[in-house]
Structures are given as C-alpha cells and as structure tokens.
Design a protein around this motif. Structure first.
Motif, PDB file in Angstrom:
ATOM      1  N   ARG A  26      54.171  51.841  40.687  1.00 18.02           N
ATOM      2  CA  ARG A  26      53.520  53.080  40.273  1.00 18.02           C
ATOM      3  C   ARG A  26      54.245  53.603  39.033  1.00 18.02           C
ATOM      4  O   ARG A  26      55.483  53.639  38.996  1.00 18.02           O
ATOM      5  CB  ARG A  26      53.587  54.104  41.398  1.00 18.02           C
ATOM      6  N   THR A  27      53.501  54.006  38.012  1.00 17.73           N
ATOM      7  CA  THR A  27      54.093  54.496  36.769  1.00 17.73           C
ATOM      8  C   THR A  27      54.151  56.020  36.760  1.00 17.73           C
ATOM      9  O   THR A  27      53.530  56.694  37.593  1.00 17.73           O
ATOM     10  CB  THR A  27      53.300  53.989  35.557  1.00 17.73           C
ATOM     11  N   ALA A  28      54.896  56.569  35.804  1.00 19.65           N
ATOM     12  CA  ALA A  28      55.122  58.015  35.769  1.00 19.65           C
ATOM     13  C   ALA A  28      53.829  58.807  35.584  1.00 19.65           C
ATOM     14  O   ALA A  28      53.753  59.970  36.009  1.00 19.65           O
ATOM     15  CB  ALA A  28      56.108  58.351  34.645  1.00 19.65           C
ATOM     16  N   ASP A  29      52.819  58.208  34.962  1.00 17.41           N
ATOM     17  CA  ASP A  29      51.552  58.905  34.752  1.00 17.41           C
ATOM     18  C   ASP A  29      50.603  58.786  35.934  1.00 17.41           C
ATOM     19  O   ASP A  29      49.437  59.180  35.846  1.00 17.41           O
ATOM     20  CB  ASP A  29      50.867  58.387  33.483  1.00 17.41           C
ATOM     21  N   GLY A  30      51.084  58.227  37.050  1.00 17.46           N
ATOM     22  CA  GLY A  30      50.259  58.094  38.243  1.00 17.46           C
ATOM     23  C   GLY A  30      49.467  56.807  38.317  1.00 17.46           C
ATOM     24  O   GLY A  30      48.770  56.569  39.308  1.00 17.46           O
ATOM     25  N   GLY A  31      49.561  55.993  37.282  1.00 17.81           N
ATOM     26  CA  GLY A  31      48.830  54.735  37.257  1.00 17.81           C
ATOM     27  C   GLY A  31      49.625  53.599  37.872  1.00 17.81           C
ATOM     28  O   GLY A  31      50.610  53.811  38.606  1.00 17.81           O
ATOM     29  N   TRP A  32      49.215  52.380  37.551  1.00 14.78           N
ATOM     30  CA  TRP A  32      49.833  51.184  38.121  1.00 14.78           C
ATOM     31  C   TRP A  32      50.100  50.156  37.022  1.00 14.78           C
ATOM     32  O   TRP A  32      49.338  50.054  36.052  1.00 14.78           O
ATOM     33  CB  TRP A  32      48.918  50.553  39.175  1.00 14.78           C
ATOM     34  N   ILE A  33      51.169  49.412  37.175  1.00 20.53           N
ATOM     35  CA  ILE A  33      51.448  48.278  36.299  1.00 20.53           C
ATOM     36  C   ILE A  33      51.830  47.102  37.185  1.00 20.53           C
ATOM     37  O   ILE A  33      52.469  47.272  38.226  1.00 20.53           O
ATOM     38  CB  ILE A  33      52.561  48.592  35.276  1.00 20.53           C
ATOM     39  N   TYR A  34      51.406  45.908  36.793  1.00 22.22           N
ATOM     40  CA  TYR A  34      51.756  44.708  37.548  1.00 22.22           C
ATOM     41  C   TYR A  34      51.604  43.494  36.638  1.00 22.22           C
ATOM     42  O   TYR A  34      51.082  43.587  35.519  1.00 22.22           O
ATOM     43  CB  TYR A  34      50.866  44.551  38.792  1.00 22.22           C
ATOM     44  N   ALA A  35      52.056  42.363  37.114  1.00 29.72           N
ATOM     45  CA  ALA A  35      51.917  41.092  36.401  1.00 29.72           C
ATOM     46  C   ALA A  35      50.963  40.199  37.178  1.00 29.72           C
ATOM     47  O   ALA A  35      50.904  40.249  38.408  1.00 29.72           O
ATOM     48  CB  ALA A  35      53.274  40.410  36.235  1.00 29.72           C
ATOM     49  N   THR A  36      50.229  39.378  36.457  1.00 29.50           N
ATOM     50  CA  THR A  36      49.305  38.443  37.088  1.00 29.50           C
ATOM     51  C   THR A  36      49.109  37.269  36.130  1.00 29.50           C
ATOM     52  O   THR A  36      49.970  37.013  35.292  1.00 29.50           O
ATOM     53  CB  THR A  36      47.973  39.136  37.454  1.00 29.50           C
ATOM     54  N   ARG A  37      47.978  36.536  36.269  1.00 27.38           N
ATOM     55  CA  ARG A  37      47.723  35.387  35.393  1.00 27.38           C
ATOM     56  C   ARG A  37      46.345  35.507  34.764  1.00 27.38           C
ATOM     57  O   ARG A  37      45.392  35.981  35.372  1.00 27.38           O
ATOM     58  CB  ARG A  37      47.804  34.076  36.172  1.00 27.38           C
ATOM     59  N   GLU A  38      46.242  35.053  33.522  1.00 33.03           N
ATOM     60  CA  GLU A  38      44.981  34.981  32.790  1.00 33.03           C
ATOM     61  C   GLU A  38      44.464  33.546  32.855  1.00 33.03           C
ATOM     62  O   GLU A  38      45.160  32.618  32.465  1.00 33.03           O
ATOM     63  CB  GLU A  38      45.195  35.391  31.330  1.00 33.03           C
ATOM     64  N   TRP A  39      43.237  33.373  33.343  1.00 38.49           N
ATOM     65  CA  TRP A  39      42.672  32.031  33.481  1.00 38.49           C
ATOM     66  C   TRP A  39      41.926  31.619  32.220  1.00 38.49           C
ATOM     67  O   TRP A  39      41.341  32.432  31.516  1.00 38.49           O
ATOM     68  CB  TRP A  39      41.707  31.972  34.665  1.00 38.49           C
ATOM     69  N   ALA A  40      41.943  30.326  31.929  1.00 39.46           N
ATOM     70  CA  ALA A  40      41.180  29.744  30.827  1.00 39.46           C
ATOM     71  C   ALA A  40      40.690  28.369  31.263  1.00 39.46           C
ATOM     72  O   ALA A  40      41.416  27.634  31.928  1.00 39.46           O
ATOM     73  CB  ALA A  40      42.032  29.623  29.563  1.00 39.46           C
ATOM     74  N   VAL A  41      39.445  28.031  30.901  1.00 40.07           N
ATOM     75  CA  VAL A  41      38.867  26.735  31.238  1.00 40.07           C
ATOM     76  C   VAL A  41      38.567  25.994  29.942  1.00 40.07           C
ATOM     77  O   VAL A  41      37.831  26.484  29.090  1.00 40.07           O
ATOM     78  CB  VAL A  41      37.575  26.888  32.079  1.00 40.07           C
ATOM     79  N   PHE A  42      39.156  24.802  29.791  1.00 41.98           N
ATOM     80  CA  PHE A  42      38.969  24.019  28.575  1.00 41.98           C
ATOM     81  C   PHE A  42      37.780  23.075  28.687  1.00 41.98           C
ATOM     82  O   PHE A  42      37.105  22.776  27.712  1.00 41.98           O
ATOM     83  CB  PHE A  42      40.246  23.231  28.279  1.00 41.98           C
ATOM     84  N   ASN A  43      37.539  22.558  29.892  1.00 36.37           N
ATOM     85  CA  ASN A  43      36.368  21.738  30.182  1.00 36.37           C
ATOM     86  C   ASN A  43      36.209  21.762  31.705  1.00 36.37           C
ATOM     87  O   ASN A  43      37.059  22.321  32.409  1.00 36.37           O
ATOM     88  CB  ASN A  43      36.528  20.304  29.641  1.00 36.37           C
ATOM     89  N   PRO A  44      35.119  21.195  32.243  1.00 36.32           N
ATOM     90  CA  PRO A  44      34.876  21.326  33.685  1.00 36.32           C
ATOM     91  C   PRO A  44      35.990  20.820  34.589  1.00 36.32           C
ATOM     92  O   PRO A  44      36.060  21.216  35.748  1.00 36.32           O
ATOM     93  CB  PRO A  44      33.585  20.514  33.885  1.00 36.32           C
ATOM     94  N   SER A  45      36.867  19.957  34.088  1.00 37.43           N
ATOM     95  CA  SER A  45      37.920  19.412  34.944  1.00 37.43           C
ATOM     96  C   SER A  45      39.322  19.789  34.473  1.00 37.43           C
ATOM     97  O   SER A  45      40.301  19.251  34.983  1.00 37.43           O
ATOM     98  CB  SER A  45      37.799  17.878  34.995  1.00 37.43           C
TER      99      SER A  45
END
Length: 393
Positions: free
Chosen positions: A136-155
């Motif tokens: 929880r951040t000081a402004d009442g919001g939220w911060i977290y880490a995650t992953r960004e997905w990318a697809v280069f081809n179907p496999s």
C-alpha cells in the motif's frame, strides 16, 4: 552444535496432493500460514490456515475455483482485521498478443481475521502473472511487480518483469517494463520501498544467447536488481553473475532486504555446469549500496523508456555485432562527450572521449567475449543516451 527440538508440527491434510508454504505471519493470537496447495484434481488453490501458539488449527480456508489454478505471490497486512493477498488466477480465455495466448490474471483480495473475503479485484487476462511485493502506498493506492507477456509466434512467447502502480480502486496509474521479453522465464521476485522514497525490485532476466558455444541450450541468466522512483522512472539496473572455473547459469534471487542506509542485500542461488558430471547448485548473496554499486566508482545502466525522437540522435550499429560496433551521432551539433561500455556486472570494459565536432567512433570487439554490454553516452551539456549491445561470438 545444538539440536533443534520440535514443540509442534504443522498438520498434513489428507486430500492435499502437494503443499507449498509461501509465508508465515505472526498475529496477536497465533500465526497465519499462507500456502499454495495442489488438491485432489491436481489443481492449485490458495490456502490460509490460522493456528494458535500451540500449533492447533483455529480455522483453515481455501480460495479459488475447483477447476482453475490459483497461486499466491505476496501478502500485505493492513491491520489485525485486514490481510491482503496478491495472487494469480488461471483462465480459459485466449488473448491476442498478437498471436493467441491463454494466460491468467492478477488477483488481489482481502480477508478478515476469520478468513472471510472482504473485497477482491481481478485484472484482465494476460495483464500480469502473479503479484509480487504488494505494498500500500502513501496515497492510498497499490504498487506491485508482475510480468508483461509477449507472443512472437504461435509457439514462442516471452515475458518481462514490470512495476505496476494503481489507485485505491485499482485503476491503472502507470506501469513500467524494466527488461526485455526474450523468454518466458523472465520475472520479478520481490519489490520493496527504499528510505529515499523509491522502489527496488529483484528478478531474473534471461538473455537471448548461449553463455557457452558448447552449450547452445543454456542461456545467460543473471540475477538483476532494478531501482525506480515513485513515478516508475528507472534510476538504475544491475545484473550479476558469479564467475567460477566452470560455466555458471540460472542466477536467481529468492528475496531481498533494504537496509536503513538504503543498501540492498539480495540472496538466491545459481547452477554450475561441470562437464561430464552435471549441475551443482550454489547459494549466493549480493550487497550493493543505494546507487547500485558494490564499490565506488561504478556504472549502472538506466533502463528508462526513451522517446523515439531521442533515439534518432545516436545510432548504434550493427547490433547484434561480432567484430566491431559503430556509435554515430546525428541531428545535432556534436559537443564533447564520454562513451562508457560496461558488462552485465557493471565493470567498465571500454571508455572513449569525444572531442567537440567528433560524431563517430568504432568499438573493436574481436577480443571481447560474447554477451550483453551496456553503453552510456553523456555529452558535456548533460544530454545522455543509454542502451545495450549484444556481441555474438
């Protein structure tokens, strides 16, 4: 050497195939145990167990659907009656990225002191992959880490670690990708605040070339630390490996601590490949100061997103390269400048001074090992460019 004596043992539930204990939180009247458990249909669920100080179960709840998977990534305690869990939930929905990929959603929910859900929020599919380092951040919001997905081809698809900031209603304020999505193994492990009001994350960045020509299936996998400000702008990133007589790979962090001085201690493991024997596992610990340095002076690379018009003023080619790399300034009057090249440990491998009016230089790399190198080009007037060069040997 002392002998540990068990006062009580955590009970095993017969209908659970496998249990992964994630974390333990001490509360006023006992402990909360947070787990991801594989149930009888081999699906994963999030479980929270409340036990007293004698180890007796007060209550135990599972969260999630019977026919889908859920796993826990982080917890945040608001107060004695509000515990927030950052999780991941699978989905059967396909998303075009641009090729189709079926991936899950980030799932954040709060429970009270009896384990009942108070509120919950779920992202759209493929917007992330588990919630790490939820705060929880000081402004009442939220911060977290995650992953960004990318697809280069179907496999072939990949992922990259990113920071996400949302307001108190989980509306997106900003998100910052802090590495490239070469492989689906790239991820963020932890996220913590620093005493100077910024944020630091620890993760794995699998790089796109083998670390040894004899081992084409083994890629550079350094453990990386990323520091950003409260707006998500990159301050520095450093990626580290351990050099042994044999090749090392899969350097990963399992967690980190931020000291009152702002220094960062991260710990994890890596593998040593011993020819004719196999892999040997090692533990490792890294400590850097608040600037990302193990010792001064050092250079750490800024991975802030660069506007397209700024990229035009410095051309770096070829990239990937083999025997030489050209750095060419275009579009502006050429002032005096300094060019630094560093390896993934932050060590300077080449330095070049530009006199006023000089627009081009060549870095001859025939004697430089293959791998990822970072450049930083700084003009005397303060303008700078940074990026990376891949040397393929």
């Amino acid at each position: 050497m002392g002998v540990a004596e068990a006062f009580w043992e955590y009970p095993y539930t017969s209908n659970i195939k496998t249990s992964f204990l994630w974390d333990i939180l001490e509360v006023a009247d006992g402990f909360l145990l947070f787990s991801t458990k594989q149930i009888e249909n081999f699906r994963l669920d999030v479980w929270v167990t409340k036990i007293d100080f004698n180890g007796d179960i007060i209550w135990e709840n599972s969260y999630g659907g019977y026919d889908i998977d859920e796993s826990i990534g982080s917890i945040w305690q608001e107060d004695e009656n509000t515990i927030v869990l950052g999780c991941w939930k699978s989905t059967d929905q396909f998303v075009s990225l641009p090729s189709l990929l079926k991936c899950g959603s980030n799932w954040i929910f709060a429970i009270d002191s009896l384990g009942s859900i108070k509120w919950e929020w779920q992202s759209e599919p493929c917007e992330g992959d588990n919630v790490k380092g939820l705060h929880r951040t000081a402004d009442g919001g939220w911060i977290y880490a995650t992953r960004e997905w990318a697809v280069f081809n179907p496999s072939n698809y990949g992922a990259a670690p990113k920071f996400v900031k949302r307001d108190s209603q989980f509306n997106l304020l900003w998100e910052r990708q802090v590495a490239e999505s070469y492989w689906d193994s790239n991820e963020m492990i932890d996220l913590k605040p620093t005493p100077d009001g910024n944020w630091v994350g620890a993760g794995l960045w699998l790089l796109p070339e083998p670390y040894n020509s004899l081992l084409p299936g083994y890629f550079y996998a350094p453990g990386c630390l990323y520091k950003v400000n409260e707006q998500g702008d990159s301050l520095w990133v450093r990626c580290d490996t351990v050099a042994l007589d044999n090749p090392t790979w899969s350097h990963r962090y399992g967690g980190m601590a931020v000291l009152p001085s702002g220094s960062i201690v991260a710990a994890g493991g890596f593998e040593e490949f011993i020819f004719g024997v196999g892999d040997k596992s090692w533990a490792w610990v890294t400590k850097v100061d608040r600037h990302g340095c193990m010792e001064e002076p050092c250079l750490v690379t800024n991975v802030e997103e660069v506007k397209a018009k700024e990229k035009a003023f410095l051309q770096v080619y070829p990239n990937p390269a083999r025997d030489q790399v050209t750095f060419d300034r275009i579009g502006e009057t050429a002032t005096a400048a300094t060019l630094l090249l560093t390896d993934i440990t932050g060590k300077v491998v080449w330095r070049q001074l530009f006199k006023e009016g000089v627009v081009k230089t060549i870095w001859h790399t025939s004697g430089i090992p293959g791998g990822i190198y970072f450049y930083r080009f700084v003009e005397n007037g303060g303008k700078e460019w940074s990026g990376r060069v891949v040397l393929q040997k």
